[in-house]
Design a protein around this motif. Structure first.
Motif: not given
Length: 150
Positions: A3, A5, A30, A32
């Protein structure tokens, strides 16, 4: 790839964040996303709401800016990539500061703005690894970063 960010900084008067988030979701990436508080009243009043009223507007703004800086600095420092959007309606001094902070930390920086802002943002653009004109281009950059696919 694990993931990613991504911190989405900048103007709050359009739905550009949602456009990027929707494109990323559609591509099943993926990622965030984090962002500053985009509700003006909450952002402006957080200092006095939490720490107490001030008679002088300067000190009320000062408190709010400091409390917001705790959030902003923490999220930028955690981010793998920082995206800063400049709109044409308002001067986004805070967005320019976020871009400079991200650049100083060595964070990969994507700047997004209309071509009409190229001259006034030339120094900010110079610090960016990519300068996009649309949220779709930002989403495409993130897709490429995550997958290596065009």
């Amino acid at each position: 790839m694990a993931e990613l960010e991504v911190y989405l900084s900048g103007e709050i008067h359009t739905d550009w964040r949602r456009e990027i988030e929707d494109a990323v979701t559609a591509a099943a990436l993926h990622i965030a996303f984090t962002a500053p508080v985009t509700v003006h009243e909450n952002s402006d009043d957080c200092g006095v709401a939490i720490l107490g009223a001030e008679e002088n507007k300067f000190w009320a703004d000062h408190k709010g800016a400091k409390v917001n800086a705790i959030r902003t600095r923490t999220l930028i420092e955690r981010a793998d990539v920082v995206v800063v959007r400049f709109g044409d309606k308002y001067k986004q001094w805070n967005a320019a500061f976020d871009a400079g902070y991200a650049a100083a930390l060595g964070k990969p920086l994507i700047v997004q703005h209309d071509p009409s802002l190229t001259h006034p943002l030339k120094e900010v653009d110079g610090a960016a690894l990519a300068v996009a004109e649309t949220p779709a281009q930002v989403a495409a950059i993130l897709r490429y970063v995550m997958t290596g696919e065009l």
